[in-house]
Design an enzyme around this catalytic site. Structure first.
Site, PDB file in Angstrom:
ATOM      1  N   ASP A  10       0.990  -1.226  -0.157  1.00  0.00           N
ATOM      2  CA  ASP A  10       0.187   0.011   0.039  1.00  0.00           C
ATOM      3  C   ASP A  10       0.957   1.172   0.017  1.00  0.00           C
ATOM      4  O   ASP A  10       2.141   1.191   0.188  1.00  0.00           O
ATOM      5  CB  ASP A  10      -0.815  -0.079   1.292  1.00  0.00           C
ATOM      6  CG  ASP A  10      -1.604   1.408   1.090  1.00  0.00           C
ATOM      7  OD1 ASP A  10      -2.428   1.691   0.354  1.00  0.00           O
ATOM      8  OD2 ASP A  10      -1.831   1.934   2.269  1.00  0.00           O
ATOM      9  N   SER A  11       0.154   2.381  -0.314  1.00  0.00           N
ATOM     10  CA  SER A  11       1.262   3.621  -0.294  1.00  0.00           C
ATOM     11  C   SER A  11       1.621   4.032   1.436  1.00  0.00           C
ATOM     12  O   SER A  11       2.688   4.661   1.471  1.00  0.00           O
ATOM     13  CB  SER A  11       0.224   4.918  -0.690  1.00  0.00           C
ATOM     14  OG  SER A  11      -0.903   4.752   0.083  1.00  0.00           O
ATOM     15  N   TYR A  42      -0.711   8.405  -2.496  1.00  0.00           N
ATOM     16  CA  TYR A  42      -0.680   8.350  -3.818  1.00  0.00           C
ATOM     17  C   TYR A  42      -1.957   8.740  -4.404  1.00  0.00           C
ATOM     18  O   TYR A  42      -2.057   9.321  -5.892  1.00  0.00           O
ATOM     19  CB  TYR A  42      -0.953   6.722  -4.217  1.00  0.00           C
ATOM     20  CG  TYR A  42       0.399   5.771  -3.984  1.00  0.00           C
ATOM     21  CD1 TYR A  42       1.347   6.221  -3.280  1.00  0.00           C
ATOM     22  CD2 TYR A  42       0.465   4.490  -4.426  1.00  0.00           C
ATOM     23  CE1 TYR A  42       2.555   5.444  -3.250  1.00  0.00           C
ATOM     24  CE2 TYR A  42       1.353   3.673  -4.527  1.00  0.00           C
ATOM     25  CZ  TYR A  42       2.492   4.158  -3.730  1.00  0.00           C
ATOM     26  OH  TYR A  42       3.741   3.223  -3.474  1.00  0.00           O
ATOM     27  N   GLY A  43      -3.118   8.978  -3.757  1.00  0.00           N
ATOM     28  CA  GLY A  43      -4.187   9.371  -4.294  1.00  0.00           C
ATOM     29  C   GLY A  43      -4.636  10.667  -5.033  1.00  0.00           C
ATOM     30  O   GLY A  43      -5.252  10.917  -5.550  1.00  0.00           O
ATOM     31  N   CYS A  73      -4.652  -1.509  -1.707  1.00  0.00           N
ATOM     32  CA  CYS A  73      -4.776   0.007  -2.002  1.00  0.00           C
ATOM     33  C   CYS A  73      -5.814   0.038  -3.123  1.00  0.00           C
ATOM     34  O   CYS A  73      -5.730  -0.120  -4.099  1.00  0.00           O
ATOM     35  CB  CYS A  73      -3.387   0.403  -2.611  1.00  0.00           C
ATOM     36  SG  CYS A  73      -3.149   2.299  -2.825  1.00  0.00           S
ATOM     37  N   THR A  75      -6.584   3.214  -4.822  1.00  0.00           N
ATOM     38  CA  THR A  75      -5.654   3.907  -5.570  1.00  0.00           C
ATOM     39  C   THR A  75      -5.301   3.046  -6.752  1.00  0.00           C
ATOM     40  O   THR A  75      -5.323   3.356  -7.765  1.00  0.00           O
ATOM     41  CB  THR A  75      -4.997   4.942  -4.940  1.00  0.00           C
ATOM     42  OG1 THR A  75      -5.583   5.675  -3.967  1.00  0.00           O
ATOM     43  CG2 THR A  75      -4.499   5.994  -6.020  1.00  0.00           C
ATOM     44  N   GLU A 151      -2.458   8.684   8.561  1.00  0.00           N
ATOM     45  CA  GLU A 151      -1.015   8.454   8.489  1.00  0.00           C
ATOM     46  C   GLU A 151      -0.457   9.232   9.815  1.00  0.00           C
ATOM     47  O   GLU A 151       0.733   9.109  10.273  1.00  0.00           O
ATOM     48  CB  GLU A 151      -0.338   8.961   7.141  1.00  0.00           C
ATOM     49  CG  GLU A 151      -0.721   8.101   5.998  1.00  0.00           C
ATOM     50  CD  GLU A 151       0.116   6.684   6.270  1.00  0.00           C
ATOM     51  OE1 GLU A 151       1.151   6.762   6.579  1.00  0.00           O
ATOM     52  OE2 GLU A 151      -0.399   5.647   5.608  1.00  0.00           O
ATOM     53  N   CYS A 185     -10.835   2.907   0.128  1.00  0.00           N
ATOM     54  CA  CYS A 185      -9.476   3.233   0.456  1.00  0.00           C
ATOM     55  C   CYS A 185      -9.220   2.379   1.846  1.00  0.00           C
ATOM     56  O   CYS A 185     -10.116   2.350   2.635  1.00  0.00           O
ATOM     57  CB  CYS A 185      -9.213   4.639   0.564  1.00  0.00           C
ATOM     58  SG  CYS A 185      -7.591   5.037   1.372  1.00  0.00           S
ATOM     59  N   THR A 186      -8.028   1.677   1.583  1.00  0.00           N
ATOM     60  CA  THR A 186      -7.870   0.912   2.937  1.00  0.00           C
ATOM     61  C   THR A 186      -7.407   1.677   4.185  1.00  0.00           C
ATOM     62  O   THR A 186      -7.274   0.831   5.132  1.00  0.00           O
ATOM     63  CB  THR A 186      -6.749  -0.064   2.339  1.00  0.00           C
ATOM     64  OG1 THR A 186      -5.256   0.622   2.021  1.00  0.00           O
ATOM     65  CG2 THR A 186      -7.294  -1.182   1.648  1.00  0.00           C
ATOM     66  N   HIS A 187      -7.226   2.843   4.067  1.00  0.00           N
ATOM     67  CA  HIS A 187      -6.809   3.432   5.113  1.00  0.00           C
ATOM     68  C   HIS A 187      -7.992   3.867   6.006  1.00  0.00           C
ATOM     69  O   HIS A 187      -8.287   4.182   7.329  1.00  0.00           O
ATOM     70  CB  HIS A 187      -6.273   5.006   4.902  1.00  0.00           C
ATOM     71  CG  HIS A 187      -4.792   5.168   4.525  1.00  0.00           C
ATOM     72  ND1 HIS A 187      -4.521   4.568   3.408  1.00  0.00           N
ATOM     73  CD2 HIS A 187      -3.793   5.519   5.424  1.00  0.00           C
ATOM     74  CE1 HIS A 187      -2.914   4.553   3.455  1.00  0.00           C
ATOM     75  NE2 HIS A 187      -2.667   5.184   4.455  1.00  0.00           N
TER      76      HIS A 187
HETATM   77  N1  DGL Z   1      -4.704   3.068   1.102  1.00  0.00           N
HETATM   78  C1  DGL Z   1      -4.805   3.843  -0.062  1.00  0.00           C
HETATM   79  C2  DGL Z   1      -6.017   3.581  -0.865  1.00  0.00           C
HETATM   80  O1  DGL Z   1      -6.462   2.598  -0.504  1.00  0.00           O
HETATM   81  C3  DGL Z   1      -4.482   5.013   0.095  1.00  0.00           C
HETATM   82  C4  DGL Z   1      -3.992   5.910  -1.114  1.00  0.00           C
HETATM   83  C5  DGL Z   1      -3.336   7.137  -0.958  1.00  0.00           C
HETATM   84  O2  DGL Z   1      -2.043   6.947  -0.611  1.00  0.00           O
HETATM   85  O3  DGL Z   1      -3.725   8.299  -1.347  1.00  0.00           O
HETATM   86  O4  DGL Z   1      -6.268   4.305  -1.785  1.00  0.00           O
END
Ligand code: DGL
Length: 272
Positions: A10-11, A42-43, A73, A75, A151, A185-187
């Site tokens: 993931d990012s 990343y998004g 992720c 994204t 984060e 998004c996994t966050h």
């Molecule tokens: N966990 C990432 C996702 O599922 C986050 C992407 C990001 O870094 O913006 O999209």
């Protein structure tokens, strides 16, 4: 039977919400996790940049002898899944299993999606949901501040900043009549309590990390790649920036302490 580890990336920390599920369902499997903490988010980046990062993330995992790769992720899954599909190993992102779960759950056929700007702009969840049910109505809203909040550990439901930002974004769904909301998004599962409080009991939240992890289990089973009985798991965690902050936040995302050293890698050394 295949005792090699599962590769997950993931990012940043968000992919650990998928790892948490994997560890619960398959406690004997080993996992190699890479969080690209030096380049998160990343998004907000261009598709070209996200594809470059994805190539490097996958190249790194492949050097660790993984048996399959999960892009945990939304994204990457939305913008760069073709890179995973061509990586030469069994690969999955989060989109299809998450869309399938949403279709299973919805009664009204009205489904909301929240994700990063790149995910929402790509229309990826909408396409996957409508491929399963063309009559479904999909309403999507980008929530770009959620990833930096997570984060940076700004996650407490009672924190006024969290409440304000969650309410501000989710206001979009007022009057839409959705009964299902994809956390695309996994966050976002880290903010689940705050999101649920705003959406109310009538809306079921779908955790994309969990659905993707369950899909991995199916893939391993179908491919005859589950690890052998009695295998003892050996997890490895890698990041592309400071390891210190990662450890404490990782505990929150995983739901328990990280039982392995977190190591730094220079992701720019891997081919783009
Ligand atoms: N966990 C990432 C996702 O599922 C986050 C992407 C990001 O870094 O913006 O999209």
């Amino acid at each position: 039977m295949d005792n090699r580890p599962i590769g997950v990336f993931d990012s940043g920390l968000g992919g650990l919400t998928a790892v948490r599920e994997l560890m619960q369902v398959l406690p004997q499997e080993s996992i190699v996790y890479f969080g690209d903490t030096g380049r998160v988010p990343y998004g907000t980046k261009s598709a070209e940049t996200i594809r470059k990062y994805t190539r490097q993330d996958i190249a790194f995992l492949k050097t660790n002898g993984v048996k399959m790769i999960l892009a945990a992720c939304g994204t990457v899954s939305s913008v760069a899944s073709e890179i995973g599909d061509a990586c030469g190993l069994p690969f999955t992102g989060v989109l299809r299993p998450t869309a399938e779960a949403a279709i299973r759950v919805t009664k009204t056929g009205k489904i909301g999606v929240i994700g990063t700007q790149a995910t929402v702009s790509s229309g990826s969840y909408e396409r996957h949901v409508k491929a399963l049910d063309p009559k479904a109505e999909v309403y999507s809203c980008a929530c770009p501040l959620f990833v930096p909040f997570v984060e940076n550990g700004v996650i407490a439901p009672e924190d006024p900043m969290v409440r304000l930002v969650v309410e501000r974004y989710l206001h979009y769904f007022d009057e839409k009549g959705i009964d299902t909301l994809i956390l695309g998004c996994t966050h976002y599962p880290i903010l689940q309590e705050s999101i649920a409080a705003v959406m109310g009991d009538s809306v079921t939240l779908i955790n994309s990390g969990r659905e993707a992890a369950l899909h991995c289990v199916e893939m391993l089973r179908e491919n005859g790649q589950l690890c052998g009985e009695g295998a003892s798991p050996c997890h490895q965690f890698f990041v592309s920036d400071q390891v210190d902050g990662f450890q404490s936040m990782a505990d929150i995302c995983l739901g328990h302490a990280v039982d392995a050293a977190v190591r730094f890698i220079d992701i720019d050394r891997y081919p783009a």
